[in-house]
Motif scaffolding. Structure first.
Motif, PDB file in Angstrom:
ATOM      1  N   SER A 160       0.870  -1.170   0.000  1.00  0.00           N
ATOM      2  CA  SER A 160       0.000   0.000   0.000  1.00  0.00           C
ATOM      3  C   SER A 160       0.910   1.224   0.000  1.00  0.00           C
ATOM      4  CB  SER A 160      -0.913   0.005   1.229  1.00  0.00           C
ATOM      5  OG  SER A 160      -1.755   1.136   1.223  1.00  0.00           O
ATOM      6  N   VAL A 161       0.862   2.014  -1.078  1.00  0.00           N
ATOM      7  CA  VAL A 161       1.845   3.080  -1.259  1.00  0.00           C
ATOM      8  C   VAL A 161       1.191   4.365  -1.750  1.00  0.00           C
ATOM      9  CG1 VAL A 161       3.611   1.374  -1.835  1.00  0.00           C
ATOM     10  CG2 VAL A 161       2.338   2.502  -3.677  1.00  0.00           C
ATOM     11  N   GLU A 162       1.953   5.459  -1.641  1.00  0.00           N
ATOM     12  CA  GLU A 162       1.574   6.718  -2.262  1.00  0.00           C
ATOM     13  C   GLU A 162       2.262   6.776  -3.628  1.00  0.00           C
ATOM     14  OE1 GLU A 162       2.553  10.062   0.157  1.00  0.00           O
ATOM     15  OE2 GLU A 162       1.853   9.109   2.010  1.00  0.00           O
ATOM     16  N   PRO A 163       1.522   6.672  -4.739  1.00  0.00           N
ATOM     17  CA  PRO A 163       2.160   6.726  -6.068  1.00  0.00           C
ATOM     18  C   PRO A 163       2.590   8.147  -6.403  1.00  0.00           C
ATOM     19  CG  PRO A 163      -0.214   6.650  -6.303  1.00  0.00           C
ATOM     20  CD  PRO A 163       0.060   6.531  -4.818  1.00  0.00           C
ATOM     21  N   LEU A 164       3.818   8.285  -6.880  1.00  0.00           N
ATOM     22  CA  LEU A 164       4.350   9.621  -7.148  1.00  0.00           C
ATOM     23  C   LEU A 164       4.645   9.860  -8.623  1.00  0.00           C
ATOM     24  CD1 LEU A 164       6.798   9.895  -4.112  1.00  0.00           C
ATOM     25  CD2 LEU A 164       4.441  10.720  -4.283  1.00  0.00           C
ATOM     26  N   ALA A 165       5.070   8.819  -9.331  1.00  0.00           N
ATOM     27  CA  ALA A 165       5.402   8.992 -10.753  1.00  0.00           C
ATOM     28  C   ALA A 165       5.499   7.630 -11.420  1.00  0.00           C
ATOM     29  CB  ALA A 165       6.713   9.755 -10.914  1.00  0.00           C
ATOM     30  N   ILE A 166       5.168   7.585 -12.709  1.00  0.00           N
ATOM     31  CA  ILE A 166       5.496   6.406 -13.509  1.00  0.00           C
ATOM     32  C   ILE A 166       6.558   6.836 -14.506  1.00  0.00           C
ATOM     33  CG2 ILE A 166       3.297   5.203 -13.230  1.00  0.00           C
ATOM     34  CD1 ILE A 166       2.399   6.262 -15.885  1.00  0.00           C
ATOM     35  N   TYR A 168       9.768   5.387 -17.499  1.00  0.00           N
ATOM     36  CA  TYR A 168      10.246   4.329 -18.390  1.00  0.00           C
ATOM     37  C   TYR A 168      11.765   4.253 -18.300  1.00  0.00           C
ATOM     38  CZ  TYR A 168      10.800   1.573 -22.664  1.00  0.00           C
ATOM     39  OH  TYR A 168      11.114   0.590 -23.560  1.00  0.00           O
ATOM     40  N   LYS A 169      12.288   3.088 -17.940  1.00  0.00           N
ATOM     41  CA  LYS A 169      13.729   2.861 -17.925  1.00  0.00           C
ATOM     42  C   LYS A 169      13.974   1.372 -18.012  1.00  0.00           C
ATOM     43  CE  LYS A 169      14.307   2.705 -12.861  1.00  0.00           C
ATOM     44  NZ  LYS A 169      15.090   3.228 -11.729  1.00  0.00           N
ATOM     45  N   TRP A 170      15.203   1.017 -18.395  1.00  0.00           N
ATOM     46  CA  TRP A 170      15.574  -0.404 -18.483  1.00  0.00           C
ATOM     47  C   TRP A 170      14.571  -1.178 -19.341  1.00  0.00           C
ATOM     48  CZ3 TRP A 170      15.874  -0.241 -12.519  1.00  0.00           C
ATOM     49  CH2 TRP A 170      17.008   0.454 -12.119  1.00  0.00           C
ATOM     50  N   TYR A 171      14.031  -0.535 -20.380  1.00  0.00           N
ATOM     51  CA  TYR A 171      13.112  -1.165 -21.335  1.00  0.00           C
ATOM     52  C   TYR A 171      11.805  -1.613 -20.691  1.00  0.00           C
ATOM     53  CZ  TYR A 171      17.579  -1.318 -23.750  1.00  0.00           C
ATOM     54  OH  TYR A 171      18.777  -0.963 -24.304  1.00  0.00           O
ATOM     55  N   ALA A 172      11.374  -0.954 -19.638  1.00  0.00           N
ATOM     56  CA  ALA A 172      10.106  -1.306 -18.977  1.00  0.00           C
ATOM     57  C   ALA A 172       9.582  -0.092 -18.222  1.00  0.00           C
ATOM     58  CB  ALA A 172      10.302  -2.476 -18.019  1.00  0.00           C
ATOM     59  N   TRP A 173       8.295  -0.178 -17.812  1.00  0.00           N
ATOM     60  CA  TRP A 173       7.659   0.900 -17.043  1.00  0.00           C
ATOM     61  C   TRP A 173       7.694   0.576 -15.556  1.00  0.00           C
ATOM     62  CZ3 TRP A 173       5.942   5.572 -18.737  1.00  0.00           C
ATOM     63  CH2 TRP A 173       5.892   5.751 -20.127  1.00  0.00           C
ATOM     64  N   TYR A 174       7.939   1.618 -14.744  1.00  0.00           N
ATOM     65  CA  TYR A 174       8.073   1.473 -13.300  1.00  0.00           C
ATOM     66  C   TYR A 174       7.228   2.524 -12.584  1.00  0.00           C
ATOM     67  CZ  TYR A 174      12.048  -1.616 -14.111  1.00  0.00           C
ATOM     68  OH  TYR A 174      12.842  -2.666 -14.505  1.00  0.00           O
ATOM     69  N   LEU A 175       6.806   2.168 -11.366  1.00  0.00           N
ATOM     70  CA  LEU A 175       6.119   3.106 -10.481  1.00  0.00           C
ATOM     71  C   LEU A 175       7.082   3.535  -9.383  1.00  0.00           C
ATOM     72  CD1 LEU A 175       3.560   4.499  -9.289  1.00  0.00           C
ATOM     73  CD2 LEU A 175       3.208   2.396  -7.972  1.00  0.00           C
ATOM     74  N   PHE A 176       7.245   4.837  -9.233  1.00  0.00           N
ATOM     75  CA  PHE A 176       8.010   5.390  -8.115  1.00  0.00           C
ATOM     76  C   PHE A 176       7.016   5.809  -7.055  1.00  0.00           C
ATOM     77  CE2 PHE A 176      10.161   9.019  -5.985  1.00  0.00           C
ATOM     78  CZ  PHE A 176      11.235   8.318  -5.457  1.00  0.00           C
ATOM     79  N   ALA A 177       7.190   5.322  -5.828  1.00  0.00           N
ATOM     80  CA  ALA A 177       6.172   5.526  -4.793  1.00  0.00           C
ATOM     81  C   ALA A 177       6.817   5.680  -3.421  1.00  0.00           C
ATOM     82  CB  ALA A 177       5.197   4.349  -4.787  1.00  0.00           C
ATOM     83  N   TYR A 178       5.990   6.136  -2.479  1.00  0.00           N
ATOM     84  CA  TYR A 178       6.437   6.272  -1.088  1.00  0.00           C
ATOM     85  C   TYR A 178       5.745   5.191  -0.255  1.00  0.00           C
ATOM     86  CZ  TYR A 178       7.383   8.269   3.509  1.00  0.00           C
ATOM     87  OH  TYR A 178       7.792   8.459   4.801  1.00  0.00           O
ATOM     88  N   LEU A 179       6.553   4.377   0.414  1.00  0.00           N
ATOM     89  CA  LEU A 179       6.042   3.299   1.263  1.00  0.00           C
ATOM     90  C   LEU A 179       5.984   3.818   2.695  1.00  0.00           C
ATOM     91  CD1 LEU A 179       5.154   0.333   1.426  1.00  0.00           C
ATOM     92  CD2 LEU A 179       7.545  -0.300   1.698  1.00  0.00           C
ATOM     93  N   GLU A 180       4.778   4.138   3.149  1.00  0.00           N
ATOM     94  CA  GLU A 180       4.618   4.820   4.437  1.00  0.00           C
ATOM     95  C   GLU A 180       5.095   3.972   5.609  1.00  0.00           C
ATOM     96  OE1 GLU A 180       1.219   7.471   6.722  1.00  0.00           O
ATOM     97  OE2 GLU A 180       0.616   5.968   5.246  1.00  0.00           O
ATOM     98  N   GLU A 212      13.998  14.924  -7.896  1.00  0.00           N
ATOM     99  CA  GLU A 212      15.132  14.815  -6.971  1.00  0.00           C
ATOM    100  C   GLU A 212      14.999  13.580  -6.085  1.00  0.00           C
ATOM    101  OE1 GLU A 212      17.995  16.488  -6.740  1.00  0.00           O
ATOM    102  OE2 GLU A 212      17.336  17.381  -8.634  1.00  0.00           O
ATOM    103  N   ARG A 213      13.772  13.303  -5.628  1.00  0.00           N
ATOM    104  CA  ARG A 213      13.552  12.098  -4.809  1.00  0.00           C
ATOM    105  C   ARG A 213      13.897  10.841  -5.604  1.00  0.00           C
ATOM    106  NH1 ARG A 213      12.542  16.122  -2.579  1.00  0.00           N
ATOM    107  NH2 ARG A 213      14.814  15.947  -2.506  1.00  0.00           N
ATOM    108  N   MET A 214      13.583  10.837  -6.894  1.00  0.00           N
ATOM    109  CA  MET A 214      13.889   9.688  -7.736  1.00  0.00           C
ATOM    110  C   MET A 214      15.398   9.513  -7.896  1.00  0.00           C
ATOM    111  SD  MET A 214      10.894  10.182 -10.617  1.00  0.00           S
ATOM    112  CE  MET A 214      11.464   8.862 -11.680  1.00  0.00           C
TER     113      MET A 214
END
Length: 306
Positions: A160-166, A168-180, A212-214
């Motif tokens: 269960s996370v706070e989604p911050l950004a999606i 594209y890197k390493w030939y795939a899509w990723y979710l950057f999120a905050y794990l409370e 910057e967080r990423m």
């Protein structure tokens, strides 16, 4: 859809000077803040947008980058092409066809179209496309999301996370999120996410500059990586540089070549890549990673009557 709107904004700006954010917001039916975020995204892919202040200020694109009057250079075509390719893997072919039509209408020169696309290999499957749209909605509305996640080692967990950004890197899509619960930032491969649910609960934490967080999170990620020493034949140098572009290659006194690849704990893709070279690549150390690769090869062979 965001990518469609962004390209239309680019088209509009290259044909008009000094366009206000308020006018663009009204034209595309979104908020001024959304237009401002779109302008940042457009600038990040190399389109030089600048803003003029004052009562009659607004956004413009540098005149040297104007695409009207067919002045776009070939290297600039490639820049836009690469930006489209990186985004194309998560959207439907109908959308892409429309975008490509618009792009070709701008940059087509005498003698016909100069740039062609084939997204058959790079496109993510429908599940990832749907997940991206769902996550983009959650990010926009600042909703917490929950999902089941399968790690590279096969273990599963409920997140269960706070989604911050999606991204594209390493030939795939990723979710950057905050794990409370860990009070830490995490990156999740979207293809490994299952049963994504948007919760009613809102994210209230101020994360500041997400870019910057990423960057900080990626630095922390690479600090956990292990350096694996690889020796290989000269004729494999080209492929090794292709598979591991950030790893320096050096020639050894015996004529072989060496590089160090950096992999996080539990990651398995490196084994598949190295095994594909057969006897032309050898893991020298660390010893536990060498033994891990040998064990993987033995288990694979155990399926066959050899």
């Amino acid at each position: 859809m965001k990518i469609d709107r962004m390209l239309e904004i680019i088209i509009y700006l290259v044909n008009h000077d000094n366009v206000s954010a308020r006018y663009l917001a009204e034209r595309f039916g979104v908020s001024v803040r959304t237009i401002q975020r779109d302008i940042v995204s457009i600038s990040s892919i190399g389109i030089p947008v600048y803003a003029a202040g004052g009562k009659y200020g607004g956004y413009s694109i540098l005149p040297t980058y104007k695409m009207k009057n067919l002045n776009i250079r070939e290297d600039e075509q490639q820049m836009i092409r690469k930006a489209l390719e990186s985004l194309a893997t998560s959207y439907t072919s109908d959308t892409l066809d429309g975008l490509i039509e618009k792009y070709n209408a701008i940059v087509e020169k005498e003698g016909g179209q100069k740039v062609f696309w084939d997204f058959g290999v790079s496109r993510e499957n429908k599940k990832v496309q749907d997940s991206n749209r769902l996550l983009e909605k959650a990010i926009h509305n600042k909703n917490v999301v929950s999902f089941s996640y399968q790690k590279a080692d096969g273990t599963q967990s409920q997140q269960s996370v706070e989604p911050l950004a999606i991204h594209y890197k390493w030939y795939a899509w990723y979710l950057f999120a905050y794990l409370e619960k860990r009070q830490a930032y995490r990156t999740y491969k979207i293809a490994r996410m299952r049963d994504i649910t948007i919760e009613e609960r809102k994210a209230v934490r101020d994360h500041g500059d997400i870019r910057e967080r990423m960057k900080e999170s990626e630095k922390e990620y690479y600090r956990t990586c292990i350096a694996i020493e690889i020796h290989f034949h000269e004729k494999e140098a080209g492929l090794m540089e292709e598979f591991f572009p950030d790893c320096a290659v050096e020639r050894l006194p015996d004529g072989q070549f060496r590089t160090f690849i950096y992999v996080p704990p539990g990651e398995r893709l490196w084994k598949a890549l190295l095994l594909s070279f057969g006897d032309r690549v050898r893991v020298v150390g660390p010893e536990e990673y060498k033994e891990d690769l040998i064990l993987t090869a033995q288990k694979f062979l155990s399926n066959y009557d050899i």
